[in-house]
Design a protein around this motif. Sequence first.
Motif, PDB file in Angstrom:
ATOM      1  N   THR A 179      22.314  18.773 -23.154  1.00  0.00           N
ATOM      2  CA  THR A 179      23.131  18.869 -21.944  1.00  0.00           C
ATOM      3  C   THR A 179      24.499  19.443 -22.273  1.00  0.00           C
ATOM      4  O   THR A 179      24.997  20.346 -21.590  1.00  0.00           O
ATOM      5  N   LYS A 420      10.842  13.011 -14.836  1.00  0.00           N
ATOM      6  CA  LYS A 420      11.664  11.940 -15.389  1.00  0.00           C
ATOM      7  C   LYS A 420      11.343  10.629 -14.685  1.00  0.00           C
ATOM      8  O   LYS A 420      11.369   9.557 -15.297  1.00  0.00           O
ATOM      9  N   LEU A 466      12.803  19.749 -28.783  1.00  0.00           N
ATOM     10  CA  LEU A 466      12.554  20.323 -27.459  1.00  0.00           C
ATOM     11  C   LEU A 466      11.176  20.959 -27.373  1.00  0.00           C
ATOM     12  O   LEU A 466      10.528  20.923 -26.329  1.00  0.00           O
ATOM     13  N   SER A 469       8.599  18.236 -26.516  1.00  0.00           N
ATOM     14  CA  SER A 469       8.760  17.428 -25.306  1.00  0.00           C
ATOM     15  C   SER A 469       8.051  18.090 -24.128  1.00  0.00           C
ATOM     16  O   SER A 469       8.187  19.294 -23.906  1.00  0.00           O
ATOM     17  N   PHE A 471       8.849  17.753 -21.131  1.00  0.00           N
ATOM     18  CA  PHE A 471       9.808  17.852 -20.031  1.00  0.00           C
ATOM     19  C   PHE A 471      10.014  19.316 -19.625  1.00  0.00           C
ATOM     20  O   PHE A 471      10.301  20.170 -20.460  1.00  0.00           O
ATOM     21  N   ASP A 521      13.725  20.628 -19.663  1.00  0.00           N
ATOM     22  CA  ASP A 521      14.001  19.257 -19.222  1.00  0.00           C
ATOM     23  C   ASP A 521      13.821  19.158 -17.710  1.00  0.00           C
ATOM     24  O   ASP A 521      13.668  20.172 -17.022  1.00  0.00           O
ATOM     25  N   TRP A 523      15.775  18.879 -15.080  1.00  0.00           N
ATOM     26  CA  TRP A 523      17.204  18.982 -14.825  1.00  0.00           C
ATOM     27  C   TRP A 523      17.612  18.536 -13.431  1.00  0.00           C
ATOM     28  O   TRP A 523      18.740  18.068 -13.237  1.00  0.00           O
ATOM     29  N   GLN A 526      18.091  15.016 -13.696  1.00  0.00           N
ATOM     30  CA  GLN A 526      19.160  14.708 -14.637  1.00  0.00           C
ATOM     31  C   GLN A 526      20.511  14.634 -13.933  1.00  0.00           C
ATOM     32  O   GLN A 526      21.430  13.971 -14.407  1.00  0.00           O
TER      33      GLN A 526
END
Length: 555
Positions: A179, A420, A466, A469, A471, A521, A523, A526
């Motif tokens: 991030t 998430k 990363l 993952s 995500f 991710d 995001w 997030q």
Amino acid sequence: MISSLKGFDWEKWRSYADWKLLILLVFFLNVKLAVKIPVIVLIYIWQFDFRFGFRLKNSRLPLFYLLALLIPIAGLAFNKSYLNPNYAAVFLTGIFFWILCILAIHQVKLSVESHQTETIHHTLLLFFIINAVFSAGNLLVIIWNTSELNPYTYQGQFQKYFISTGDYIKGITFDTSVTNAVINAFGVIYFLVRKQVAMLLACMVCLLLTGSNFINILLLLIFLYLFILKSNRDQKSMILACLMFLVVFMAKVSPQNNRYVAETFKDTFDKDTVFHYPDKTVILPIAQRPDSVLNSEERKIKTATLFLDSLSLAAALEEKEKHPLVSQKPIIRTEQGTIVMPQADIHSATYQSLKVPLAPQKPLQHFISLHKRWLPISSNAIAVPTLPGKATALIQTLKFYSQHPARIFLGDGMGNFSSKLAFRVSGLSIAGGFPKRYDYISNNFMQNHLDLYLNFFSKRADYHSLTNSPFSVYDQLMSEYGLTGLISFLIFYWLFFARHYKKLTYGIPILLLVTAVLFVDYWFEQLSILVLFELLLLLNIKETNPENSKVYGHV
């Protein structure tokens, strides 16, 4: 002192920046929901306005956010998740996250509309300065803890820092280092285009400190694009300066990153290579393991072992006092006669990474042992995929739709496959907490992305990257919102900003960066970098569009 305060121009500083917006950026981007929610409530009390302006033509805000609320509601009829009594809490939590997204971008839009562009630029400058200060503070704390000026090469404390030092450079958000890396990448592009050299270099240094190889590679591609197509002589010089910083960091500050990047590329693109990581670990005696990786029974054994060792040591010291041995350690000198100070033995146990599972991995391993039937990859019931986790996750999503074609349009539902939210409500303390009595794990999530995540993240830190993952915003939209969600994102979010490409300056490279970053991710959930991204793009649209007062006026 009193006279100096009288001479201070408070009115000038009050109008220097949008302090309300700065408060929103500093606190809403914080990793904790317990910080985000109070600050958004405070901002709306401060500036009470709920006129969002959603409409099909010239929508004031991206229409995607409204569709992201409606698609899951329609999808309930197909996925029938409502049959599980715990899903109501999951569904409402997912809706709440999207509402927070709308509330945040609305306030950002209000600030851009109601202030001069220079005021918003000052606000952004202050935000990036604050983030740089916090990032520097993170590094100073690490230096203090290690007593090493360069912790990126420090292998002590069981390699807690070393190649992972960047993971602790979290900046103002206290979120992951990725991030912080993205935020600083935004800053690099923003200040490069605006030719603010000092802040450009400050953001570049902070980005390098995070050690995010993925973001570094993306930024190199952005630099290439800007260098060839969108830069003058001064900006080309700035780009070269940033590249010099990168070379110095990779060669002198963190040389092990070169090997890591090379290994990652080899594992990703070489089909004949089995996915592996170099094993530089040792199994330590229980007396040498830190308490954080031991359970209560193991701690008792460690205490007893240390007690017995202390008795043996006391007896040995007593014997030594009775029969002292006179010896003199040789002084080590170089050929020139310089005395060499003794160095730490980097082959000793404390200079090796721990092979035993750390405390965060133990609940994951316990979960795997209880659910082996549903976790074929992490329980090693089937061959572990040789591809990185990110690629395997995409294959899982495509395979799911080949088996369930009826769900391809509206997806599998919020929290049911890849988000998430799905990880948060699993009860495994991944991606945040959730009330235990409402724990929820969809079978499709467990047998796919959760299984894949556990396969990598229940193991030692070498596997936590990363590339492994699952995500990804794109995977989330495709799997939980279907083609409707993915197409809605492209048309009503991405194109909402991209349609101004002919006039945007720093907006275009930042948009390209975000397009790639969305692969790594969740995001939107997030609630961090996309708020800053939207501010930068809305500001750039306003300052480059002569009709901005007409198109973007608040209605």
